[in-house]
Design a protein around this motif. Structure first.
Motif, short mmCIF file in Angstrom:
data_model
loop_
_atom_site.label_atom_id
_atom_site.label_comp_id
_atom_site.label_asym_id
_atom_site.label_seq_id
_atom_site.Cartn_x
_atom_site.Cartn_y
_atom_site.Cartn_z
N MET A 41 -0.22 4.84 4.72
CA MET A 41 -1.48 4.11 4.82
C MET A 41 -1.33 2.77 4.12
O MET A 41 -0.81 2.68 3.02
CB MET A 41 -2.60 4.93 4.18
CG MET A 41 -3.91 4.19 4.17
SD MET A 41 -5.29 5.10 3.46
CE MET A 41 -4.99 4.87 1.73
N LEU A 42 -1.80 1.72 4.77
CA LEU A 42 -1.78 0.39 4.19
C LEU A 42 -2.99 0.18 3.29
O LEU A 42 -4.06 0.75 3.51
CB LEU A 42 -1.82 -0.67 5.29
CG LEU A 42 -0.60 -0.78 6.19
CD1 LEU A 42 -0.89 -1.74 7.35
CD2 LEU A 42 0.60 -1.24 5.42
N LEU A 43 -2.81 -0.65 2.28
CA LEU A 43 -3.95 -1.06 1.48
C LEU A 43 -4.87 -1.89 2.37
O LEU A 43 -4.41 -2.53 3.32
CB LEU A 43 -3.50 -1.88 0.28
CG LEU A 43 -2.67 -1.12 -0.76
CD1 LEU A 43 -2.18 -2.07 -1.83
CD2 LEU A 43 -3.50 -0.01 -1.38
N PRO A 44 -6.17 -1.91 2.09
CA PRO A 44 -7.11 -2.61 2.98
C PRO A 44 -6.76 -4.06 3.26
O PRO A 44 -6.91 -4.53 4.39
CB PRO A 44 -8.45 -2.47 2.25
CG PRO A 44 -8.32 -1.18 1.51
CD PRO A 44 -6.88 -1.15 1.06
N THR A 45 -6.29 -4.81 2.26
CA THR A 45 -5.94 -6.22 2.50
C THR A 45 -4.79 -6.32 3.49
O THR A 45 -4.84 -7.11 4.44
CB THR A 45 -5.58 -6.92 1.18
OG1 THR A 45 -6.69 -6.82 0.29
CG2 THR A 45 -5.25 -8.38 1.40
N ALA A 46 -3.76 -5.53 3.30
CA ALA A 46 -2.61 -5.54 4.21
C ALA A 46 -3.03 -5.07 5.60
O ALA A 46 -2.57 -5.60 6.61
CB ALA A 46 -1.48 -4.68 3.66
N TRP A 47 -3.90 -4.08 5.66
CA TRP A 47 -4.39 -3.56 6.94
C TRP A 47 -5.11 -4.65 7.72
O TRP A 47 -4.86 -4.84 8.91
CB TRP A 47 -5.30 -2.36 6.70
CG TRP A 47 -5.87 -1.74 7.93
CD1 TRP A 47 -5.25 -0.88 8.78
CD2 TRP A 47 -7.19 -1.94 8.46
NE1 TRP A 47 -6.11 -0.53 9.80
CE2 TRP A 47 -7.30 -1.17 9.62
CE3 TRP A 47 -8.28 -2.70 8.03
CZ2 TRP A 47 -8.46 -1.12 10.38
CZ3 TRP A 47 -9.44 -2.66 8.79
CH2 TRP A 47 -9.52 -1.87 9.95
N LEU A 48 -6.00 -5.39 7.06
CA LEU A 48 -6.70 -6.49 7.72
C LEU A 48 -5.70 -7.55 8.18
O LEU A 48 -5.76 -8.03 9.30
CB LEU A 48 -7.72 -7.13 6.79
CG LEU A 48 -9.02 -6.38 6.57
CD1 LEU A 48 -9.81 -7.00 5.42
CD2 LEU A 48 -9.85 -6.37 7.84
N ALA A 49 -4.76 -7.90 7.31
CA ALA A 49 -3.79 -8.95 7.60
C ALA A 49 -2.89 -8.59 8.79
O ALA A 49 -2.40 -9.49 9.48
CB ALA A 49 -2.94 -9.24 6.37
#
Length: 136
Positions: free
Chosen positions: A1-9
């Motif tokens: 699972m990606l951290l939310p910032t990385a997921w958005l990016a």
């Protein structure tokens, strides 16, 4: 699972650049239609839908009195709910940093967790449900 910032990016063709914008400026202009589509509704519709218990990332842009629900990519191809717009490929959305949960500016009403999107069928049901006390 990606951290939310990385997921958005990850929505951007250059995720490192997008993550840098999110961290340094608190927001980034991201393409819609890759990681997610976005259903745009009025602030009033957004409040009513959230009151039903909808889960997943939801952002508010007070400047244009809109609420955006992030839904799976491709949703825009079949979305047909009156008084709403589903943004898909070719559209862009200003995304705040996941920790931005209050105004001023765009902010998350329900921040992304890095994996969950709003289920379109539940959002559609919430947006088309009769409003209690309203006259037909």
């Amino acid at each position: 699972m990606l951290l939310p910032t990385a997921w958005l990016a990850q929505a951007d063709h250059d995720p490192d650049r997008a993550a840098n914008w999110l961290v340094r400026s608190g927001r980034a202009l991201l393409p819609v239609g890759t990681q997610w589509d976005a259903v745009k509704v009025s602030a009033q519709q957004g409040r009513a839908a959230l009151a039903t218990g909808i889960t997943g990332p939801v952002l508010r842009d007070a400047a244009n009195c809109s609420t955006f629900f992030l839904v799976p990519p491709g949703t825009s191809k079949s979305w047909d709910v009156p008084d709403t717009i589903c943004l898909g490929a070719g559209c862009w959305l200003t995304s705040p940093h996941p920790a931005t949960t209050a105004p001023p500016g765009p902010h998350w009403l329900q921040p992304p967790d890095g994996r969950t999107l709003v289920r379109p069928s539940l959002l559609q049901a919430a947006l088309t449900a009769p409003v209690p006390g309203a006259t037909p």
